[in-house]
Design a protein around this motif. Structure first.
Motif, PDB file in Angstrom:
ATOM      1  N   LYS A  93     -11.134   1.339  14.097  1.00  0.00           N
ATOM      2  CA  LYS A  93      -9.727   1.255  13.716  1.00  0.00           C
ATOM      3  C   LYS A  93      -9.172   2.606  13.267  1.00  0.00           C
ATOM      4  O   LYS A  93      -7.997   2.907  13.486  1.00  0.00           O
ATOM      5  CB  LYS A  93      -9.561   0.240  12.581  1.00  0.00           C
ATOM      6  CG  LYS A  93      -8.338  -0.643  12.747  1.00  0.00           C
ATOM      7  CD  LYS A  93      -8.382  -1.760  11.728  1.00  0.00           C
ATOM      8  CE  LYS A  93      -7.285  -2.767  11.976  1.00  0.00           C
ATOM      9  NZ  LYS A  93      -7.459  -3.945  11.119  1.00  0.00           N
ATOM     10  N   VAL A  94     -10.000   3.405  12.587  1.00  0.00           N
ATOM     11  CA  VAL A  94      -9.518   4.710  12.142  1.00  0.00           C
ATOM     12  C   VAL A  94      -9.804   5.791  13.194  1.00  0.00           C
ATOM     13  O   VAL A  94      -9.663   6.981  12.924  1.00  0.00           O
ATOM     14  CB  VAL A  94     -10.123   5.131  10.781  1.00  0.00           C
ATOM     15  CG1 VAL A  94      -9.756   4.126   9.700  1.00  0.00           C
ATOM     16  CG2 VAL A  94     -11.635   5.289  10.875  1.00  0.00           C
ATOM     17  N   ILE A 127     -11.187   6.130   4.326  1.00  0.00           N
ATOM     18  CA  ILE A 127     -10.229   5.022   4.413  1.00  0.00           C
ATOM     19  C   ILE A 127     -10.914   3.779   4.984  1.00  0.00           C
ATOM     20  O   ILE A 127     -10.723   2.664   4.494  1.00  0.00           O
ATOM     21  CB  ILE A 127      -9.002   5.428   5.263  1.00  0.00           C
ATOM     22  CG1 ILE A 127      -8.233   6.554   4.559  1.00  0.00           C
ATOM     23  CG2 ILE A 127      -8.089   4.228   5.493  1.00  0.00           C
ATOM     24  CD1 ILE A 127      -7.098   7.154   5.371  1.00  0.00           C
ATOM     25  N   ALA A 128     -11.763   3.993   5.987  1.00  0.00           N
ATOM     26  CA  ALA A 128     -12.503   2.854   6.565  1.00  0.00           C
ATOM     27  C   ALA A 128     -13.378   2.213   5.487  1.00  0.00           C
ATOM     28  O   ALA A 128     -13.471   0.990   5.383  1.00  0.00           O
ATOM     29  CB  ALA A 128     -13.362   3.323   7.734  1.00  0.00           C
ATOM     30  N   ARG A 129     -14.026   3.052   4.662  1.00  0.00           N
ATOM     31  CA  ARG A 129     -14.884   2.541   3.584  1.00  0.00           C
ATOM     32  C   ARG A 129     -14.056   1.709   2.606  1.00  0.00           C
ATOM     33  O   ARG A 129     -14.498   0.666   2.135  1.00  0.00           O
ATOM     34  CB  ARG A 129     -15.531   3.726   2.857  1.00  0.00           C
ATOM     35  CG  ARG A 129     -16.370   3.340   1.666  1.00  0.00           C
ATOM     36  CD  ARG A 129     -17.123   4.525   1.098  1.00  0.00           C
ATOM     37  NE  ARG A 129     -16.246   5.482   0.426  1.00  0.00           N
ATOM     38  CZ  ARG A 129     -16.674   6.605  -0.149  1.00  0.00           C
ATOM     39  NH1 ARG A 129     -17.948   6.919  -0.105  1.00  0.00           N
ATOM     40  NH2 ARG A 129     -15.828   7.420  -0.738  1.00  0.00           N
ATOM     41  N   ALA A 130     -12.838   2.183   2.322  1.00  0.00           N
ATOM     42  CA  ALA A 130     -11.988   1.470   1.367  1.00  0.00           C
ATOM     43  C   ALA A 130     -11.487   0.156   1.946  1.00  0.00           C
ATOM     44  O   ALA A 130     -11.439  -0.863   1.254  1.00  0.00           O
ATOM     45  CB  ALA A 130     -10.819   2.351   0.952  1.00  0.00           C
ATOM     46  N   MET A 131     -11.112   0.147   3.234  1.00  0.00           N
ATOM     47  CA  MET A 131     -10.529  -1.078   3.775  1.00  0.00           C
ATOM     48  C   MET A 131     -11.589  -2.121   4.122  1.00  0.00           C
ATOM     49  O   MET A 131     -11.312  -3.323   4.097  1.00  0.00           O
ATOM     50  CB  MET A 131      -9.640  -0.778   4.984  1.00  0.00           C
ATOM     51  CG  MET A 131     -10.342  -0.246   6.208  1.00  0.00           C
ATOM     52  SD  MET A 131      -9.131   0.427   7.365  1.00  0.00           S
ATOM     53  CE  MET A 131      -9.686  -0.356   8.873  1.00  0.00           C
ATOM     54  N   GLY A 133      -2.896  12.753  11.469  1.00  0.00           N
ATOM     55  CA  GLY A 133      -3.826  11.700  11.891  1.00  0.00           C
ATOM     56  C   GLY A 133      -4.162  10.762  10.750  1.00  0.00           C
ATOM     57  O   GLY A 133      -4.206   9.539  10.922  1.00  0.00           O
ATOM     58  N   VAL A 134      -4.389  11.343   9.562  1.00  0.00           N
ATOM     59  CA  VAL A 134      -4.734  10.519   8.397  1.00  0.00           C
ATOM     60  C   VAL A 134      -3.526   9.664   7.993  1.00  0.00           C
ATOM     61  O   VAL A 134      -3.661   8.479   7.686  1.00  0.00           O
ATOM     62  CB  VAL A 134      -5.215  11.409   7.231  1.00  0.00           C
ATOM     63  CG1 VAL A 134      -5.337  10.602   5.955  1.00  0.00           C
ATOM     64  CG2 VAL A 134      -6.547  12.060   7.584  1.00  0.00           C
ATOM     65  N   GLY A 144      -0.728   2.539   9.642  1.00  0.00           N
ATOM     66  CA  GLY A 144      -1.291   1.351  10.298  1.00  0.00           C
ATOM     67  C   GLY A 144      -1.724   0.309   9.278  1.00  0.00           C
ATOM     68  O   GLY A 144      -1.447  -0.881   9.432  1.00  0.00           O
ATOM     69  N   LEU A 145      -2.378   0.794   8.222  1.00  0.00           N
ATOM     70  CA  LEU A 145      -2.835  -0.112   7.164  1.00  0.00           C
ATOM     71  C   LEU A 145      -1.651  -0.812   6.515  1.00  0.00           C
ATOM     72  O   LEU A 145      -1.682  -2.016   6.254  1.00  0.00           O
ATOM     73  CB  LEU A 145      -3.564   0.687   6.079  1.00  0.00           C
ATOM     74  CG  LEU A 145      -5.086   0.769   6.128  1.00  0.00           C
ATOM     75  CD1 LEU A 145      -5.574   1.644   4.995  1.00  0.00           C
ATOM     76  CD2 LEU A 145      -5.690  -0.619   6.025  1.00  0.00           C
ATOM     77  N   ALA A 146      -0.608  -0.019   6.231  1.00  0.00           N
ATOM     78  CA  ALA A 146       0.584  -0.575   5.592  1.00  0.00           C
ATOM     79  C   ALA A 146       1.200  -1.647   6.484  1.00  0.00           C
ATOM     80  O   ALA A 146       1.618  -2.704   6.009  1.00  0.00           O
ATOM     81  CB  ALA A 146       1.600   0.536   5.311  1.00  0.00           C
TER      82      ALA A 146
END
Lengths: 241, 280
Positions: free
Chosen positions: B126-127, B150-154, B177-178, B184-186
């Motif tokens: 996803k990231v 971010i992947a670790r957090a989500m 990119g970040v 996308g998460l939002a």
């Protein structure tokens, strides 16, 4: 010439010395493993500033590093029996001092000494790990114990390993002091052989070579271990940003 | 829903937070703005107890924690409902990208390894790092590391993700990119509290913008209200300064990146991090 250096006697001592290599290695291994455990505890007590334990740890490290190994061996050999005797008399614990093998006092003395040095190595290694590593562990919900065990300590090990190698090598050589309380390890065996053949120089050269060989082997092992634990540092030692 | 109620925090004699109130609805994105030392990062770190608030209460979903009488178990529960994305990524250096994401799933959520691996791979996909899952952090660029962060957090599926200046350490060309990943998460409905100086991100993505200065929330509102109908002078001065810095050729808002002069932990990190230490 034959009297100056007795070559055949020199070679004849090797099998005899080799026979007691396990004693030297056993002292090294037991003292090292016990010291790692004690040293980690002492280091954590100081890092986490545990009240009382922290002062005790600091005093212990100072004393253990500030007194000669040989003195510590004698203190262990003559002191522990007193304590055991006291427990025996006072509480009726069924302990017989004379049945404790001398090597136990050696284990104790070496652990006492080496753990102090290791605790400082371990403390420095843990403090060298970026605080963010523990914070990240906490932020995903890990306990500080889990973070310490799974994230911080493995990284600290990579930092500390070269130092551990030095400590093991120093320890191997220090085991030669064990004969002072009649534990027959390599140095003790060398002295016995020398006295028996009335040729000391040959046997001391032989024992020096055996110590050296053991230490070379350990250096190699540490180098291999170091490569393994530093695997995660990847291609670049500097963090890419 | 998240509600911060009268949060106070001091480091020694330095009062960093002076009674912060903030409410975040589920699925909302809140951007915290403010000058260096205003307490934004400290506030964020108080929410998951990386810093202990001196006073006040934190409510996340059905869990309410009172700083005055907090138990270890409550802190643990709070941390399971939140995750954090750090300025310096703070990926576990001894773990590969996928292991970084799996760690919380296997150790904290106790998922079986196979399931954790599958979910982690999806998150990395996803990231945009599906092809880097077996790389160690040292083998990844800053932008890639932050996306793993971010992947670790989500992956933990938290009620809220806290972003602490997620792009401030990055080279300008990878910031986009970040930010895309965060957008996308939002869009997926993740509740997010973001400390950042990326004004465009705030304008486009935030539901609420809070401007903090000197330990208090000075102004709070929609991006339009805060940026275009600014009520407070302090906000106006800050926005002018940031906009000037953003158009200057030296890069995105660099001089205000070194935040938290009041916060010893962060100041220490800044010393250690060449990216920050090199700033004027």
């Amino acid at each position: 010439m034959g009297n100056l250096f007795d070559v055949s006697f020199f070679f004849s001592t090797f099998p005899e010395l080799a026979r007691v290599i396990p004693v030297t290695l056993k002292i090294t291994l037991v003292a090292m493993l016990a010291s790692l455990a004690v040293g980690l505890g002492v280091a954590l007590a100081r890092i986490y500033r545990v009240p009382f334990l922290r002062q005790l740890a600091a005093a212990y490290v100072s004393f253990a590093r500030g007194t000669p190994m040989l003195v510590q061996i004698y203190l262990s050999y003559y002191g522990i029996p007193l304590v055991v005797q006291f427990l025996h008399d006072r509480y009726g614990w069924n302990l017989d001092v004379s049945r404790i093998p001398a090597i136990v006092f050696i284990y104790f003395a070496f652990t006492f000494n080496v753990a102090a040095y290791l605790s400082e190595t371990i403390r420095a290694a843990i403090l060298a790990i970026d605080k963010g590593q523990m914070e990240a562990a906490l932020s995903v919900g890990m306990s500080s114990l889990q973070g310490m065990r799974r994230i911080v300590l493995p990284q600290a090990l990579a930092v500390a390993l070269p130092s551990f190698g030095n400590t093991v090598i120093a320890l191997v050589k220090d085991t030669s002091l064990a004969f002072m309380i009649s534990v027959v390890e390599m140095m003790g065996e060398a002295k016995i052989l020398g006295a028996r053949g009335l040729r000391f120089f040959e046997v001391y050269v032989a024992v020096a070579l055996v110590y050296w060989a053991i230490c070379i082997l350990i250096e190699r092992l540490v180098a291999v271990a170091e490569q393994r634990v530093r695997r995660f540092e990847g291609r670049s030692a500097v963090r890419a940003t | 829903m998240i509600r911060l109620n009268d949060i106070w925090k001091a480091f020694h004699h330095n009062q960093v937070l002076k009674g912060i109130n903030l409410e975040v609805q589920k699925g909302e994105v809140v951007v915290l703005l403010g000058p260096s030392g205003s307490g934004k990062s400290t506030l964020l770190r108080c929410i998951n107890y990386l810093e202990r608030a001196d006073r006040g209460s934190i409510r996340i979903g059905d869990l309410e924690v009172d700083a005055a009488a907090v138990h270890k178990a409550e802190i643990a529960a709070l941390r399971r409902k939140t995750t954090m994305v750090f300025q310096n990524y703070n990926l576990f250096r001894n773990k590969t990208a996928i292991e970084n994401v799996m760690e919380g799933l296997t150790v904290v959520k106790r998922l079986p390894a196979a399931e954790a691996r599958e979910r982690s791979a999806q998150c990395l996909e996803k990231v945009g790092l599906g092809n880097r899952i077996n790389y160690f952090p040292s083998q990844l660029s800053g932008g890639q590391q932050q996306r793993v962060g971010i992947a670790r957090a989500m992956a933990m599926d938290p009620e809220v993700i806290l972003f602490d200046e997620p792009t401030s350490s990055l080279d300008p060309e990878v910031v986009g990119g970040v930010l895309e990943v965060m957008k996308g998460l939002a869009k997926d409905g993740m509740t997010m509290i973001v400390v950042t100086h990326e004004m465009t991100f705030a304008q486009e993505v935030a539901n609420q913008v809070a401007f903090m200065d000197d330990g208090v929330v000075v102004e709070l509102g929609t991006p339009r209200q805060v940026f275009e109908q600014t009520r407070q002078d302090r906000t106006r001065v800050f926005l002018q300064r940031v906009r000037r810095d953003t158009v200057a050729p030296i890069g995105p808002a660099m001089p205000i990146c070194a935040t938290g002069a009041n916060n010893s932990a962060r100041a220490f990190q800044a010393d250690m991090d060449p990216n920050i230490a090199g700033l004027p």
